[in-house]
Each structure stands twice: as C-alpha cells, then as structure tokens.
Design a protein around this motif. Sequence first.
Motif, PDB file in Angstrom:
ATOM      1  N   PRO A 249      51.601  38.624  34.131  1.00 58.87           N
ATOM      2  CA  PRO A 249      51.737  38.402  32.688  1.00 58.87           C
ATOM      3  C   PRO A 249      50.789  37.311  32.207  1.00 58.87           C
ATOM      4  N   LEU A 250      50.181  37.531  31.059  1.00 59.74           N
ATOM      5  CA  LEU A 250      49.217  36.571  30.539  1.00 59.74           C
ATOM      6  C   LEU A 250      49.783  35.152  30.416  1.00 59.74           C
ATOM      7  N   PRO A 251      51.034  34.968  29.970  1.00 57.52           N
ATOM      8  CA  PRO A 251      51.548  33.602  29.904  1.00 57.52           C
ATOM      9  C   PRO A 251      51.628  32.917  31.270  1.00 57.52           C
ATOM     10  N   ASP A 252      51.670  33.720  32.355  1.00 54.41           N
ATOM     11  CA  ASP A 252      51.781  33.162  33.704  1.00 54.41           C
ATOM     12  C   ASP A 252      50.445  33.131  34.436  1.00 54.41           C
ATOM     13  N   ALA A 253      49.374  33.522  33.764  1.00 52.29           N
ATOM     14  CA  ALA A 253      48.095  33.705  34.464  1.00 52.29           C
ATOM     15  C   ALA A 253      47.598  32.415  35.097  1.00 52.29           C
ATOM     16  N   SER A 254      47.716  31.299  34.395  1.00 54.11           N
ATOM     17  CA  SER A 254      47.163  30.055  34.932  1.00 54.11           C
ATOM     18  C   SER A 254      47.868  29.608  36.201  1.00 54.11           C
ATOM     19  N   SER A 255      49.169  29.882  36.323  1.00 57.10           N
ATOM     20  CA  SER A 255      49.910  29.469  37.518  1.00 57.10           C
ATOM     21  C   SER A 255      49.877  30.506  38.619  1.00 57.10           C
ATOM     22  N   ARG A 256      49.909  31.795  38.257  1.00 57.11           N
ATOM     23  CA  ARG A 256      50.019  32.844  39.271  1.00 57.11           C
ATOM     24  C   ARG A 256      48.686  33.354  39.805  1.00 57.11           C
ATOM     25  N   THR A 257      47.673  33.392  38.957  1.00 54.46           N
ATOM     26  CA  THR A 257      46.412  33.994  39.390  1.00 54.46           C
ATOM     27  C   THR A 257      45.818  33.311  40.616  1.00 54.46           C
ATOM     28  N   PRO A 258      45.735  31.982  40.678  1.00 52.22           N
ATOM     29  CA  PRO A 258      45.158  31.374  41.887  1.00 52.22           C
ATOM     30  C   PRO A 258      45.895  31.766  43.168  1.00 52.22           C
ATOM     31  N   ARG A 259      47.232  31.818  43.116  1.00 50.32           N
ATOM     32  CA  ARG A 259      47.997  32.204  44.306  1.00 50.32           C
ATOM     33  C   ARG A 259      47.714  33.648  44.688  1.00 50.32           C
ATOM     34  N   GLU A 260      47.654  34.533  43.684  1.00 50.23           N
ATOM     35  CA  GLU A 260      47.414  35.943  43.979  1.00 50.23           C
ATOM     36  C   GLU A 260      46.006  36.162  44.525  1.00 50.23           C
ATOM     37  N   ILE A 261      45.036  35.423  43.998  1.00 51.90           N
ATOM     38  CA  ILE A 261      43.664  35.541  44.510  1.00 51.90           C
ATOM     39  C   ILE A 261      43.616  35.145  45.980  1.00 51.90           C
ATOM     40  N   SER A 266      43.035  36.978  51.593  1.00 51.23           N
ATOM     41  CA  SER A 266      43.567  37.012  52.956  1.00 51.23           C
ATOM     42  C   SER A 266      43.823  38.448  53.410  1.00 51.23           C
ATOM     43  N   ARG A 267      44.350  39.279  52.520  1.00 51.97           N
ATOM     44  CA  ARG A 267      44.702  40.656  52.879  1.00 51.97           C
ATOM     45  C   ARG A 267      43.488  41.547  53.054  1.00 51.97           C
ATOM     46  N   PHE A 268      42.533  41.432  52.140  1.00 48.02           N
ATOM     47  CA  PHE A 268      41.454  42.419  52.099  1.00 48.02           C
ATOM     48  C   PHE A 268      40.101  41.895  52.565  1.00 48.02           C
ATOM     49  N   GLN A 269      39.929  40.590  52.575  1.00 45.76           N
ATOM     50  CA  GLN A 269      38.705  39.959  53.062  1.00 45.76           C
ATOM     51  C   GLN A 269      37.463  40.668  52.499  1.00 45.76           C
ATOM     52  N   GLY A 270      36.556  41.108  53.360  1.00 49.13           N
ATOM     53  CA  GLY A 270      35.306  41.695  52.896  1.00 49.13           C
ATOM     54  C   GLY A 270      35.445  43.058  52.249  1.00 49.13           C
ATOM     55  N   SER A 271      36.612  43.686  52.346  1.00 46.10           N
ATOM     56  CA  SER A 271      36.798  44.994  51.720  1.00 46.10           C
ATOM     57  C   SER A 271      36.891  44.894  50.198  1.00 46.10           C
ATOM     58  N   TRP A 272      37.241  43.707  49.711  1.00 43.61           N
ATOM     59  CA  TRP A 272      37.359  43.491  48.264  1.00 43.61           C
ATOM     60  C   TRP A 272      35.981  43.158  47.705  1.00 43.61           C
ATOM     61  N   THR A 273      35.384  44.114  46.985  1.00 47.31           N
ATOM     62  CA  THR A 273      34.028  43.940  46.473  1.00 47.31           C
ATOM     63  C   THR A 273      33.950  43.807  44.964  1.00 47.31           C
ATOM     64  N   ALA A 298      28.273  34.002  42.814  1.00 38.07           N
ATOM     65  CA  ALA A 298      27.561  35.218  42.419  1.00 38.07           C
ATOM     66  C   ALA A 298      28.162  36.472  43.042  1.00 38.07           C
ATOM     67  N   GLY A 299      29.272  36.327  43.768  1.00 37.77           N
ATOM     68  CA  GLY A 299      29.971  37.480  44.329  1.00 37.77           C
ATOM     69  C   GLY A 299      29.476  37.838  45.709  1.00 37.77           C
ATOM     70  N   PRO A 300      30.152  38.790  46.379  1.00 35.31           N
ATOM     71  CA  PRO A 300      31.357  39.499  45.979  1.00 35.31           C
ATOM     72  C   PRO A 300      32.622  38.636  46.133  1.00 35.31           C
ATOM     73  N   PRO A 301      33.743  39.058  45.488  1.00 38.56           N
ATOM     74  CA  PRO A 301      33.840  40.228  44.623  1.00 38.56           C
ATOM     75  C   PRO A 301      33.136  40.010  43.286  1.00 38.56           C
ATOM     76  N   PHE A 302      32.558  41.100  42.764  1.00 36.50           N
ATOM     77  CA  PHE A 302      31.893  41.090  41.470  1.00 36.50           C
ATOM     78  C   PHE A 302      32.932  41.454  40.404  1.00 36.50           C
ATOM     79  N   ASN A 303      33.078  40.581  39.417  1.00 39.46           N
ATOM     80  CA  ASN A 303      34.192  40.681  38.479  1.00 39.46           C
ATOM     81  C   ASN A 303      33.718  41.031  37.074  1.00 39.46           C
ATOM     82  N   ILE A 304      34.425  41.970  36.433  1.00 40.74           N
ATOM     83  CA  ILE A 304      34.125  42.350  35.055  1.00 40.74           C
ATOM     84  C   ILE A 304      35.399  42.277  34.225  1.00 40.74           C
ATOM     85  N   GLY A 305      35.287  41.683  33.046  1.00 42.97           N
ATOM     86  CA  GLY A 305      36.404  41.617  32.117  1.00 42.97           C
ATOM     87  C   GLY A 305      36.315  42.734  31.089  1.00 42.97           C
ATOM     88  N   ALA A 306      37.419  43.431  30.885  1.00 41.39           N
ATOM     89  CA  ALA A 306      37.456  44.518  29.898  1.00 41.39           C
ATOM     90  C   ALA A 306      38.005  43.988  28.581  1.00 41.39           C
TER      91      ALA A 306
END
Length: 387
Positions: A249-261, A266-273, A298-306
């Motif tokens: 959720p956007l209101p939780d992005a600042s606290s949750r996003t770093p943990r999820e990243i 850790s889970r996907f390592q080099g597979s996440w591009t 400069a990546g990877p992962p290469f990130n795009i915002g929609a």
Amino acid sequence: MHRNRTTTPAVCNARSTGIALAAAVVVLAGCERGSSSGPEHSASGPSGCPTVQARAQAAVSRAERTDIPWNGPTRGPTAVGGRTIVYVAQTMTNPGVAGAAEGVREAARVIGWDVRVIDGGGTPAGIQAAMSEAVDVRPSGIVIGGFDPGSTSQQVARANAAGIPLIGWHAVASPGPSRRPRLFTNVTTKVEEVARASGQWVISSSHGTAGAVVFTDASIPFAKYKSDLIRKELATCAGVRLLAYENIPLPDASSRTPREISSLLSRFQGSWTHSVAINDLYFADAAPAFRAAGKNGAGPPFNIGAGDGDPSAFVRINSRQYQAATVPEPLSLQGWQIVDEFNRAFSGRPASGYVAPVHISTADNSQGATSWDPVGYREAYRKIWGR
C-alpha cells in the motif's frame, strides 16, 4: 499511478494479495537473461519472444521520441474573461497534483483568470473540507485534483446543482467527460497505454528475457487495474518470467519497500533483472535497500515507473540511481488543457476530447530535464484563446 501515500476512503479498502507467482509464463530453454546487457533496445542476440520483442522495440522507440509535433486541438472558443477557478488538491505534497496545479496557474495567467488552490492535505476529512470550501465560494469552475470524486459525493452534488462545472485531473480512471460522477471532462493519460508502454519497455530492454517484479497497491482499484494490465503485457512474451507481484500500500511504501527489496534480492539474486511500479515513489523508497545490498545504481534490476514522472524520478533516472525510465504525465500540458476545457465549458462547447500520447523518459532522451514537457501546446492554446 497518481495518488499520494495518503488516500481517500473510496480507495482505502485494502485487500491483501501477497506475492503471486505468474502461472502462465514459460521461459524458453537456452535463452540468455538480460541482466548484463543493460537497458539498451538491441536488435541482435537471442530473444525469448522474437516477434513480440520486435513489436515492443518499435513501440518503445516511438514512445521515446521527444520531437512529436502538437497533436491536440487547434480550434476552439476564444478566451472568456473574468473567471475564477478553484483547484482542490488531494495534497500539494504529491508532485503530480502540484505539477498539474502549477500548469493551471501558468495557463490562467495567460488567459486572464484567477486561480485559488485549496489543499486537502491528503486526508479524507481534509479533502471533504477543501471541496466544501470550494463550493461555498461559488467559483466559475472547480478542479478535482487527484482524488476520487466519490469521496466527496455530497460536495460534488452541490456543485452540480449550482451549475459549477467540474473538471477532474486523474479523478476517474478514463479520460473525457463523465456522467457518474458528473464531470465536464477528466484530464489524464490512458491507463491502458501507460501500462502497455511500461511492459513493452521491459520486454524490449531485456530482449525478451527478463525476470520481472511488479509493485502495486491492490487496495486502490485504479492501481490494481494498472498492475494487472502490466502483468498481462509481460505475459505476451514467453521469455519473460514474473518473479513476484508485490502488494505494498502506498501509505506503507516508505516502511515496507526497503524490507521487501532486501527479501526479493535474497530470493531471486541475479534472476531479478527488471521491475515495474505503478508509481515512481516505490523506487525512491527502494534505493536505500539496493544501495545497502551493493547494487549498482545503473542496474540490474532496471526499474521503470508507470506514473507520474515526478521530478525526483527524473533525478534518479538522469543520475542513473536505481531507476532507468518512467512513463510520465505531461503535467504542465495537462494544466493548460484543464484551462482550455473550462473555456469550452464556459462557452457552451463540448470537451475537446484530447488525450496526451504516452511517452517514455530515460536518461538518453530527457537531457537533464526534471519533467516531461512536450512542445507546441502553449503556442496552440494561445492561438485558440487569442492571447
């Protein structure tokens, strides 16, 4: 996505989706990953979906052009004088809302109108109070700036009854006039085109071999719809794997996003591009976690915002710091369009029907700019208005 971290009651019915793995996407055997090739749109080398990738590459090349001539209205009523517009902002801390408001102010100075901005502060009570105040001052027109009109249905009904035209900026999902709620028009890009462009960029820049993560806020129907369209576009390429669908959720992005990243790395390592987010702000919150993990900006992962293409996103893109691209809104243009649409309403004319075309901004085509500001619209509207 065009919402701030704080949302209105109509968009805050959260429902947990967790992390979902795509079931219908298969990686072709022997295909190379795009993790080391960078986000260039190469036409050579193995592809996980040659035909789809070629179409995506052509579409991305078109969307990245910055020399597209003005394709909006060239005819309309001359300027009506002596009008006052109230711009009710969901919150002026939202760069998209603030950017569109500044475009309205700029255009109003040219056409000769007064503009007042009332900040809803990003809370349901604040937005309702701001809309009540806007209706009470009986302006010539009201802009619903970045919030769901359903959350202020009583105030919208009062404005309708008083004959005050309402124009939305990202107020409902689709551009153009709206009957329920009654809006003279709604100014926004088409969510379908934004979602398609971001998915095509991943397919093209990975040469059809991406391992992708999608970030969304499933509690907001508009955001959920956009992320579902992104997943659908990614699934058109058999070589693209959807590794995870992150519901933050956007209101939780600042606290949750770093943990999820950190967890995803850790889970996907080099597979996440590659990554796609329904709003650029996820990558602002993700940057510290990428940096702490020693990832190259400069990546990877290469990130795009929609969406939205706010100034901070352009700074990250231009400095190549954990964001490679965005599908931005032309915020100033949309502010000028809002003023032109009001002028049509005041003149008894229908809405223009104009929808700005989708654009993709990268470090290569933004030339250091901090917004997407296409050419030609100021001159066109001045000519229409006789100003």
